[in-house]
Design a protein around this motif. Structure first.
Motif, PDB file in Angstrom:
ATOM      1  N   THR A  28      -9.346  69.369  22.950  1.00 22.36           N
ATOM      2  CA  THR A  28      -8.563  69.116  24.162  1.00 22.36           C
ATOM      3  C   THR A  28      -8.313  70.450  24.845  1.00 22.36           C
ATOM      4  O   THR A  28      -7.741  71.360  24.247  1.00 22.36           O
ATOM      5  CB  THR A  28      -7.223  68.444  23.829  1.00 22.36           C
ATOM      6  N   ARG A  30      -6.541  72.518  27.853  1.00 22.84           N
ATOM      7  CA  ARG A  30      -5.410  72.441  28.769  1.00 22.84           C
ATOM      8  C   ARG A  30      -5.334  73.742  29.580  1.00 22.84           C
ATOM      9  O   ARG A  30      -5.341  74.823  29.015  1.00 22.84           O
ATOM     10  CB  ARG A  30      -4.099  72.239  28.010  1.00 22.84           C
ATOM     11  N   GLU A  57      -0.303  70.787  34.521  1.00 28.14           N
ATOM     12  CA  GLU A  57      -1.416  71.183  33.678  1.00 28.14           C
ATOM     13  C   GLU A  57      -2.600  70.263  33.919  1.00 28.14           C
ATOM     14  O   GLU A  57      -2.431  69.100  34.309  1.00 28.14           O
ATOM     15  CB  GLU A  57      -1.038  71.181  32.199  1.00 28.14           C
ATOM     16  N   THR A  59      -5.990  68.673  32.075  1.00 28.95           N
ATOM     17  CA  THR A  59      -6.413  68.389  30.706  1.00 28.95           C
ATOM     18  C   THR A  59      -7.805  67.786  30.708  1.00 28.95           C
ATOM     19  O   THR A  59      -8.129  66.912  31.539  1.00 28.95           O
ATOM     20  CB  THR A  59      -5.423  67.410  30.033  1.00 28.95           C
ATOM     21  N   ARG A  61     -10.671  66.212  27.738  1.00 25.03           N
ATOM     22  CA  ARG A  61     -11.015  65.865  26.352  1.00 25.03           C
ATOM     23  C   ARG A  61     -12.530  65.942  26.225  1.00 25.03           C
ATOM     24  O   ARG A  61     -13.257  65.214  26.908  1.00 25.03           O
ATOM     25  CB  ARG A  61     -10.508  64.466  25.990  1.00 25.03           C
ATOM     26  N   THR A  89      -5.555  79.134  29.870  1.00 22.81           N
ATOM     27  CA  THR A  89      -6.235  77.931  29.388  1.00 22.81           C
ATOM     28  C   THR A  89      -6.436  78.043  27.889  1.00 22.81           C
ATOM     29  O   THR A  89      -6.800  79.111  27.385  1.00 22.81           O
ATOM     30  CB  THR A  89      -7.592  77.769  30.086  1.00 22.81           C
ATOM     31  N   GLY A  96      -4.342  67.921  19.962  1.00 23.26           N
ATOM     32  CA  GLY A  96      -3.586  68.839  20.794  1.00 23.26           C
ATOM     33  C   GLY A  96      -2.489  69.593  20.090  1.00 23.26           C
ATOM     34  O   GLY A  96      -1.609  70.158  20.739  1.00 23.26           O
TER      35      GLY A  96
END
Length: 371
Positions: A28, A30, A57, A59, A61, A89, A96
């Motif tokens: 993940t 971010r 933020e 995100t 995946r 980042t 997470g």
């Protein structure tokens, strides 16, 4: 992880995520955006979500094949001219909870070309001109005084050498009475010249002192906090995602998240946590910039709450967040870097306003302002 900015009118970031392992990896990613910033474009698969307060933020995946690299990107709305934007980042495990690696970059708008300002040459600076004029006047006064003194001596010598009388210069039995010679006063420089030279020299000294003091005051960095003379180095203050250096370590705080009140769990001693306590987790990068092994301690890492109260890092919670590893047990090797979560147990509803991180008791440390 690697983050870079693009040369564009509005903030744009390019993020590279590389899987260096021999197996596929789920992660993940971010990206923390500055407070008040909004996205105008996000690469495929990403989504923008609120991160608390005015922060946002982005995100993603991802599932990365072995030894593969994926490039992500974001674009933000245009900001006020001259305002830099830092967007750290991090790549976390699939749930997470634990960071693999982090990187940061600061976008700075290209400034309009301004007229090049060059420092005036030495012979055109005010203090130098005054000093040169004073020296020139002193040298001129000295030359005039020497010339007049030598001229007076030549006149006196010529008068003494002119003898002779009615006998063609032959001597007489009785000496002639000497003619009274005029009394010559010793030549000295005029008073106005001495006073003028002194005034010029004084003006040059005062001007030089004022110019030097002005340059020294202008060179003072008002952003650095004063520290005690017993500490090593000077305290440095910065914001989220900005690398900050102290005497031994370079610290970068990439992210800070806090749980809901009442979720603090047990304390270091094994007892129940405060009723309204909660845990705040900071994702921190630490780099040893020295040539030696450097220890560091949990008690020296502090989170400051509203009102000036502070708490040290929760050692047991930090160990749990690092999968049972005590990150403070062993000194950091020279030149090494690690990214880890630091956990602080706080009470109340207000999150920490500032983190203070340091390598040793006598280090001035760094201070990171939370958004």
């Amino acid at each position: 992880m690697a983050v870079a900015t693009e040369s564009s009118p509005a903030p744009r970031y390019r993020i590279q995520v590389r899987n260096v392992s021999n197996s596929p990896l789920e992660t993940t990613v971010r990206q923390e955006l500055p407070p008040g910033a909004s996205t105008t474009a996000i690469s495929g698969g990403g989504r923008s979500t609120p991160a608390g307060g005015s922060a946002t933020e982005v995100t993603w995946r991802l599932r990365l094949p072995a030894h593969s690299t994926t490039t992500l990107g974001t674009a933000l709305a245009a900001t006020a001219p001259g305002r830099p934007l830092t967007a750290p980042t991090c790549a976390f495990t699939s749930d997470g909870s634990r960071p693999y690696d982090c990187a940061t970059a600061t976008w700075q708008a290209a400034a309009a070309p301004a007229a090049e300002v060059t420092e005036a040459p030495p012979w055109r600076r005010y203090p130098v001109l005054l000093g040169g004029l004073a020296v020139l006047l002193l040298i001129s006064a000295a030359l005039v005084w020497v010339w007049r003194r030598r001229r007076g001596r030549r006149v006196t010598a010529a008068a003494l050498s002119t003898g002779g009388g009615a006998e063609g210069g032959r001597g007489t039995v009785y000496p002639r009475p000497a003619a009274p010679s005029p009394i010559r006063r010793r030549r000295t420089p005029p008073v106005w010249m001495l006073v003028g030279a002194a005034v010029v020299v004084l003006a040059g000294v005062v001007g030089t002192a004022g110019w030097t003091a002005t340059r020294q005051v202008a060179a003072i960095d008002t952003q650095k906090q004063p520290t005690s003379g017993a500490w090593v180095g000077t305290g440095v203050t910065g914001s989220l995602g900005v690398p900050l250096r102290e005497s031994a370590f370079e610290f970068t705080v990439y992210r800070m998240t806090c749980g809901a009140p009442g979720t603090a769990g047990k304390t270091d001693g094994g007892g129940a946590g405060p009723a309204n306590g909660r845990r705040c987790e900071a994702t921190v990068g630490v780099r040893n910039i020295t040539g030696d092994h450097q220890p560091w301690h949990s008690e020296l890492q502090r989170a400051y709450l509203p009102g000036g109260r502070w708490v040290s890092a929760d050692e047991s919670a930090t160990r749990t967040a690092n999968l049972g590893r005590d990150v403070f047990a062993d000194p950091m090797a020279a030149g090494t870097r690690m990214v880890l979560p630091l956990v602080f147990t706080v009470d109340g509803r207000e999150p920490p306003q500032q983190l203070e991180l340091r390598s040793g008791v006598f280090s001035a440390g760094v201070r990171v302002q939370m958004p």
